[in-house]
Design an enzyme around this catalytic site. Structure first.
Site, PDB file in Angstrom:
ATOM      1  N   GLU A  40       2.143 -10.145   0.727  1.00  6.87           N
ATOM      2  CA  GLU A  40       2.477  -8.734   0.582  1.00  6.87           C
ATOM      3  C   GLU A  40       3.980  -8.554   0.814  1.00  6.87           C
ATOM      4  O   GLU A  40       4.702  -9.522   1.135  1.00  6.87           O
ATOM      5  CB  GLU A  40       1.667  -7.887   1.587  1.00  6.87           C
ATOM      6  CG  GLU A  40       1.777  -6.394   1.301  1.00  6.87           C
ATOM      7  CD  GLU A  40       0.720  -5.532   1.992  1.00  6.87           C
ATOM      8  OE1 GLU A  40      -0.190  -6.071   2.646  1.00  6.87           O
ATOM      9  OE2 GLU A  40       0.835  -4.292   1.856  1.00  6.87           O
ATOM     10  N   ASP A  62       0.928 -17.576  -3.939  1.00  2.00           N
ATOM     11  CA  ASP A  62       1.735 -16.628  -4.712  1.00  2.00           C
ATOM     12  C   ASP A  62       0.803 -15.900  -5.669  1.00  2.00           C
ATOM     13  O   ASP A  62       0.788 -16.160  -6.876  1.00  2.00           O
ATOM     14  CB  ASP A  62       2.851 -17.346  -5.472  1.00  2.00           C
ATOM     15  CG  ASP A  62       3.758 -16.354  -6.183  1.00  2.00           C
ATOM     16  OD1 ASP A  62       3.690 -15.153  -5.855  1.00  2.00           O
ATOM     17  OD2 ASP A  62       4.526 -16.771  -7.076  1.00  2.00           O
ATOM     18  N   ASP A 109       0.865  -1.190   0.000  1.00  3.02           N
ATOM     19  CA  ASP A 109       0.000   0.000   0.000  1.00  3.02           C
ATOM     20  C   ASP A 109       0.903   1.243   0.000  1.00  3.02           C
ATOM     21  O   ASP A 109       2.126   1.131   0.081  1.00  3.02           O
ATOM     22  CB  ASP A 109      -0.956   0.000   1.209  1.00  3.02           C
ATOM     23  CG  ASP A 109      -0.191   0.119   2.530  1.00  3.02           C
ATOM     24  OD1 ASP A 109       0.918  -0.422   2.632  1.00  3.02           O
ATOM     25  OD2 ASP A 109      -0.706   0.755   3.466  1.00  3.02           O
ATOM     26  N   HIS A 138       1.734  -8.923  -3.489  1.00  4.10           N
ATOM     27  CA  HIS A 138       0.727  -7.876  -3.300  1.00  4.10           C
ATOM     28  C   HIS A 138       1.490  -6.563  -3.134  1.00  4.10           C
ATOM     29  O   HIS A 138       1.916  -6.211  -2.035  1.00  4.10           O
ATOM     30  CB  HIS A 138      -0.111  -8.180  -2.055  1.00  4.10           C
ATOM     31  CG  HIS A 138      -1.176  -7.143  -1.790  1.00  4.10           C
ATOM     32  ND1 HIS A 138      -2.368  -7.114  -2.467  1.00  4.10           N
ATOM     33  CD2 HIS A 138      -1.218  -6.091  -0.942  1.00  4.10           C
ATOM     34  CE1 HIS A 138      -3.109  -6.100  -2.043  1.00  4.10           C
ATOM     35  NE2 HIS A 138      -2.420  -5.457  -1.114  1.00  4.10           N
TER      36      HIS A 138
HETATM   37  O1  G3I Z   1       0.423 -11.030  18.289  1.00  6.71           O
HETATM   38  C1  G3I Z   1      -0.460 -12.102  17.971  1.00  6.71           C
HETATM   39  C2  G3I Z   1       0.050 -13.372  18.551  1.00  6.71           C
HETATM   40  O2  G3I Z   1       0.054 -13.279  19.948  1.00  6.71           O
HETATM   41  C3  G3I Z   1      -0.842 -14.510  18.084  1.00  6.71           C
HETATM   42  O3  G3I Z   1      -0.322 -15.741  18.522  1.00  6.71           O
HETATM   43  C4  G3I Z   1      -0.932 -14.536  16.555  1.00  6.71           C
HETATM   44  C5  G3I Z   1      -1.879 -15.590  16.039  1.00  6.71           C
HETATM   45  O4  G3I Z   1      -2.771 -15.084  15.077  1.00  6.71           O
HETATM   46  O5  G3I Z   1      -1.365 -13.302  16.109  1.00  6.71           O
HETATM   47  C6  G3I Z   1      -0.543 -12.225  16.474  1.00  6.71           C
HETATM   48  O6  G3I Z   1      -1.123 -11.079  15.960  1.00  6.71           O
HETATM   49  C7  G3I Z   1      -0.968 -10.849  14.585  1.00  6.71           C
HETATM   50  C8  G3I Z   1      -0.356  -9.465  14.429  1.00  6.71           C
HETATM   51  O7  G3I Z   1      -0.259  -9.147  13.084  1.00  6.71           O
HETATM   52  C9  G3I Z   1       1.030  -9.360  15.064  1.00  6.71           C
HETATM   53  O8  G3I Z   1       1.951 -10.158  14.435  1.00  6.71           O
HETATM   54  C10 G3I Z   1      -2.294 -10.909  13.905  1.00  6.71           C
HETATM   55  O9  G3I Z   1      -2.810 -12.230  13.933  1.00  6.71           O
HETATM   56  C11 G3I Z   1      -2.190 -10.447  12.462  1.00  6.71           C
HETATM   57  O10 G3I Z   1      -3.435 -10.364  11.853  1.00  6.71           O
HETATM   58  C12 G3I Z   1      -1.499  -9.099  12.386  1.00  6.71           C
HETATM   59  O11 G3I Z   1      -1.206  -8.837  11.038  1.00  6.71           O
HETATM   60  C13 G3I Z   1      -0.752  -7.543  10.718  1.00  6.71           C
HETATM   61  C14 G3I Z   1      -1.591  -6.996   9.558  1.00  6.71           C
HETATM   62  O12 G3I Z   1      -1.085  -5.734   9.160  1.00  6.71           O
HETATM   63  C15 G3I Z   1      -3.054  -6.832   9.935  1.00  6.71           C
HETATM   64  O13 G3I Z   1      -3.212  -5.961  10.984  1.00  6.71           O
HETATM   65  C16 G3I Z   1       0.701  -7.651  10.265  1.00  6.71           C
HETATM   66  O14 G3I Z   1       1.515  -8.037  11.365  1.00  6.71           O
HETATM   67  C17 G3I Z   1       1.176  -6.332   9.712  1.00  6.71           C
HETATM   68  O15 G3I Z   1       2.445  -6.508   9.155  1.00  6.71           O
HETATM   69  C18 G3I Z   1       0.217  -5.814   8.633  1.00  6.71           C
HETATM   70  O16 G3I Z   1       0.635  -4.546   8.269  1.00  6.71           O
HETATM   71  C19 G3I Z   1       0.114  -4.019   7.064  1.00  6.71           C
HETATM   72  C20 G3I Z   1      -0.294  -2.595   7.389  1.00  6.71           C
HETATM   73  O17 G3I Z   1      -1.371  -2.617   8.278  1.00  6.71           O
HETATM   74  C21 G3I Z   1      -0.636  -1.822   6.141  1.00  6.71           C
HETATM   75  N1  G3I Z   1       0.429  -1.890   5.187  1.00  6.71           N
HETATM   76  C22 G3I Z   1       0.770  -3.234   4.815  1.00  6.71           C
HETATM   77  C23 G3I Z   1       1.206  -4.036   6.002  1.00  6.71           C
HETATM   78  C24 G3I Z   1       1.653  -5.432   5.619  1.00  6.71           C
HETATM   79  O18 G3I Z   1       0.637  -6.339   5.366  1.00  6.71           O
HETATM   80  O1  9MR Z   2      -3.554  -3.437   0.074  1.00 12.50           O
HETATM   81  C1  9MR Z   2      -3.870  -3.552   1.448  1.00 12.50           C
HETATM   82  C2  9MR Z   2      -2.685  -4.092   2.204  1.00 12.50           C
HETATM   83  O2  9MR Z   2      -1.603  -3.207   2.128  1.00 12.50           O
HETATM   84  C3  9MR Z   2      -3.058  -4.394   3.636  1.00 12.50           C
HETATM   85  O3  9MR Z   2      -2.011  -5.062   4.286  1.00 12.50           O
HETATM   86  C4  9MR Z   2      -4.311  -5.231   3.694  1.00 12.50           C
HETATM   87  C5  9MR Z   2      -4.782  -5.496   5.094  1.00 12.50           C
HETATM   88  O4  9MR Z   2      -5.029  -4.359   5.795  1.00 12.50           O
HETATM   89  O5  9MR Z   2      -5.345  -4.628   2.974  1.00 12.50           O
HETATM   90  C6  9MR Z   2      -5.064  -4.445   1.611  1.00 12.50           C
HETATM   91  O6  9MR Z   2      -6.149  -3.827   1.010  1.00 12.50           O
HETATM   92  C7  9MR Z   2      -7.283  -4.630   0.798  1.00 12.50           C
HETATM   93  C8  9MR Z   2      -8.356  -4.309   1.824  1.00 12.50           C
HETATM   94  O7  9MR Z   2      -7.958  -4.622   3.129  1.00 12.50           O
HETATM   95  C9  9MR Z   2      -9.638  -5.040   1.486  1.00 12.50           C
HETATM   96  N1  9MR Z   2     -10.072  -4.753   0.144  1.00 12.50           N
HETATM   97  C10 9MR Z   2      -9.068  -5.114  -0.865  1.00 12.50           C
HETATM   98  C11 9MR Z   2      -7.775  -4.360  -0.620  1.00 12.50           C
HETATM   99  C12 9MR Z   2      -6.749  -4.718  -1.668  1.00 12.50           C
HETATM  100  O8  9MR Z   2      -6.494  -6.085  -1.698  1.00 12.50           O
END
Ligand code: G3I
Ligand code: 9MR
Ligand code: ZN
Length: 555
Positions: free
Chosen positions: A535, A526, A169, A480
């Protein structure tokens, strides 16, 4: 790049199916080092030169069930083969591993992937044109040059050009940025000799290592996220995720969300650290960073309570974290190391009582950065008791990782519960813990286990896939990542690390329905729509840069 992986892997291998395969590190191995691969479903194997000549044959120990992959596996040890060249492993049924190199040195083996993994940050740059002479066919126009406004004070606007896009993103998030910078700046501090000026970025040749030039591009943006009272805003993004368009086509308003204690503490820590690192190259800049760090430190003292709010209407990533004690701990030790002012250390006893993990190096838990600050400081900087405490925690965790890795044929320091969103960051920060354990103890087994974790990243996994674009015969191809999706170019930019298998995947290409019965290591697709498994982010690349830098320095 050849051997394209088809559309998605998720769900393609269900429980109960017998797999016969050999999984190898597709980048390769060092001549003088250990060389392990993982065999699945049978025990007999041969090592072949690329021209088909058999070099060695053997049989592994008994196969064992592996909880992470759901397969019956054993370790192939072909360390005896020391002659540099290209090789392949084959089982008795004729199934071949991907081809790999045996190289003379780590430098020779890792330099191409190291350079690309580092150049990734240039490709994430926001607010400037990526010119053809630096970006090649991945060039694009300047993006996100519009003024940004503050959600809580919409009349207030600011020029926020700069920094790196966080991930696939186009958002820019302070806590994620600080963590990526933490991995990169500590890589520089521990292995300065591997960072030159050959990245071919606009600043190359200015007398400063390109890593520091690149990090400064992000740091300058972070400085703009700080208010006059020292508080630092959490993120700057559009109100929601935009479509799959090039960054320069994204004309959405950019909104700055409120100050958080998480962002302010991470900012204090990283600017304090950076003031130390940049002092040798640009003392004025170092002074500016120091002032910013001190101001953030004052804000933290004046606001001891947890503070974070992601307004509901802003639908981009939250980087939500319910505890700021680890961020405050990192800030405390970096500010102390910069000033030697005892006042910063007063928060430490109460934080220790909370029994946090002391080795985490991700965006949720940053206590490991506090550990690195203390453990790598000049002698006499921190008192012995504090040093011992961090050292004990660090080596305990490294010992745990060695033990877990020793219990499975991928030699992977993972339990099934480690396959979360961004599991490759768990992998790579585990490898960081191991390399730093080697740094403080010189124990070879830590280094070895760190390299086994790289084996997994580069293809010694049950998907038979290298998780770095452009590196490895079967490298993932469809991240992604908005520019990769929108640019019309077939090959992805090389050097990007995929988030990796995620048991909790929740997108249209990998989700509970598609993944029912699929082993944790295979919960992956993939596919560019699989944001929860495929991503890319700045803080998934940065620990790879750290680990490779550390290893290359040992040559
Ligand atoms: O911390 C818990 C852990 O205790 C547990 O055992 C485990 C089991 O599910 O989950 C852990 O939490 C996870 C958390 O990340 C920390 O690692 C959540 O499940 C998981 O859903 C969460 O995912 C994060 C995701 O955003 C959704 O919030 C990713 O780490 C994080 O890298 C990702 O970040 C996104 C940004 O929001 C937007 N830009 C892209 C980026 C990458 O995807
Ligand atoms: O592109 C977005 C990515 O960077 C984030 O990690 C992810 C989860 O927050 O969301 C992606 O965006 C999606 C959104 O959450 C749901 N609609 C489709 C978007 C593109 O795949
Ligand atoms: Zn941009």
């Amino acid at each position: 790049m050849s051997g394209a992986v088809g559309e998605g892997c998720a769900g393609n291998r269900k429980k109960g199916e017998v797999i016969e395969m050999i999984y190898a590190n597709q980048i390769g191995y060092v001549s003088g080092g250990k060389k392990h691969a993982t065999i699945s479903g049978s025990k007999g194997y041969s090592l072949l030169q690329e021209d088909g000549k058999v070099i060695a044959e053997g049989e592994t120990a008994e196969l064992q069930p592996d909880k992470n992959s759901g397969e019956e596996t054993a370790v192939i040890d072909f360390s005896e083969c020391v002659t540099p060249g290209r090789y392949v492993l084959q089982d008795k049924a004729g199934n071949k591993s991907a081809a790999f190199t045996i190289a003379k040195s780590r430098k020779e083996l890792y330099t191409p992937v190291f350079r690309d993994a580092l150049k990734m940050f240039y490709f994430q740059r926001c607010g400037m044109e990526l010119e053809e002479k630096y970006a090649g066919k991945y060039k694009h126009k300047a993006c996100h040059c519009q003024q940004a406004y503050y959600l809580d004070d919409p009349g207030r606007k600011v020029d926020l050009r700069g920094g790196w896009h966080d991930a696939g993103d186009y958002g820019r998030y302070v806590t994620a940025a600080a963590v990526a910078l933490g991995h990169l700046l500590y890589a520089y501090e521990l292995a300065p000799e591997v960072f030159g000026e050959e990245l071919n970025i606009p600043e190359s040749g200015n007398g400063t290592p390109d890593l520091l030039n690149e990090c400064r591009y992000e740091m300058d943006w972070m400085l703009k996220m700080q208010d006059a009272d020292g508080g630092v805003h959490h993120k700057a993004t559009s109100m929601g995720f935009v479509g799959f368009i090039m960054p320069e086509d994204d004309a959405e308003d950019i909104v700055i969300t409120p100050v958080s204690s998480l962002a302010t503490a991470d900012f204090a820590a990283i600017t304090a650290m950076a003031s130390r690192v940049y002092a040798a190259f640009d003392p004025e800049y170092a002074e500016r960073l120091k002032k910013a760090a001190l101001k953030a430190g004052e804000w933290l003292i004046a606001h001891p309570e947890f503070c974070f709010r992601n307004p509901d209407e802003v639908k981009t990533g939250t980087y939500e974290d319910r505890c700021d004690a680890d961020e405050r701990l990192w800030a405390a030790v970096e500010l102390y190391r910069m000033t030697k002012d005892q006042k910063y250390l007063s928060v430490i006893p109460s934080i220790f009582e909370m029994r946090l993990s002391m080795t985490s190096l991700g965006w949720v838990d940053v206590s490991g950065f506090a550990g690195m600050c203390v453990l790598t400081a000049e002698e006499g900087c921190f008192d012995e008791k504090l040093l011992d405490r961090f050292r004990d925690c660090w080596l305990d965790e490294a010992d745990r990782l060695v033990k877990v890795a020793g219990s499975n044929a991928f030699e992977l320091a993972f339990h099934p519960s480690d396959f979360i969103w961004g599991s490759n960051m768990v992998l790579l920060t585990n490898a960081m813990v191991l390399t730093v354990a080697h740094y403080i103890s010189s124990r070879e087994e830590y280094l070895q286990t760190a390299e086994y974790q790289l084996d997994y990243l580069f293809g010694r996994n049950a998907l038979d896939l290298s998780f770095v674009t452009g590196h490895g015969e079967k490298a993932f191809r469809d991240p992604h990542n908005r520019p990769t999706i929108a640019d019309g170019i077939d090959d992805p930019i090389p050097g990007y690390v995929s988030g990796g298998p995620n048991r909790g995947a929740c997108d249209t290409k990998a989700n509970p329905e598609l993944l029912a019965g699929v082993a944790p290591m295979k919960c992956y697709a993939d596919h560019n729509l699989s944001y929860s498994t495929n991503e890319i982010t700045i803080y998934w690349n940065s620990p790879l840069v750290f680990v490779l830098a550390y290893l290359m320095r040992l040559d």
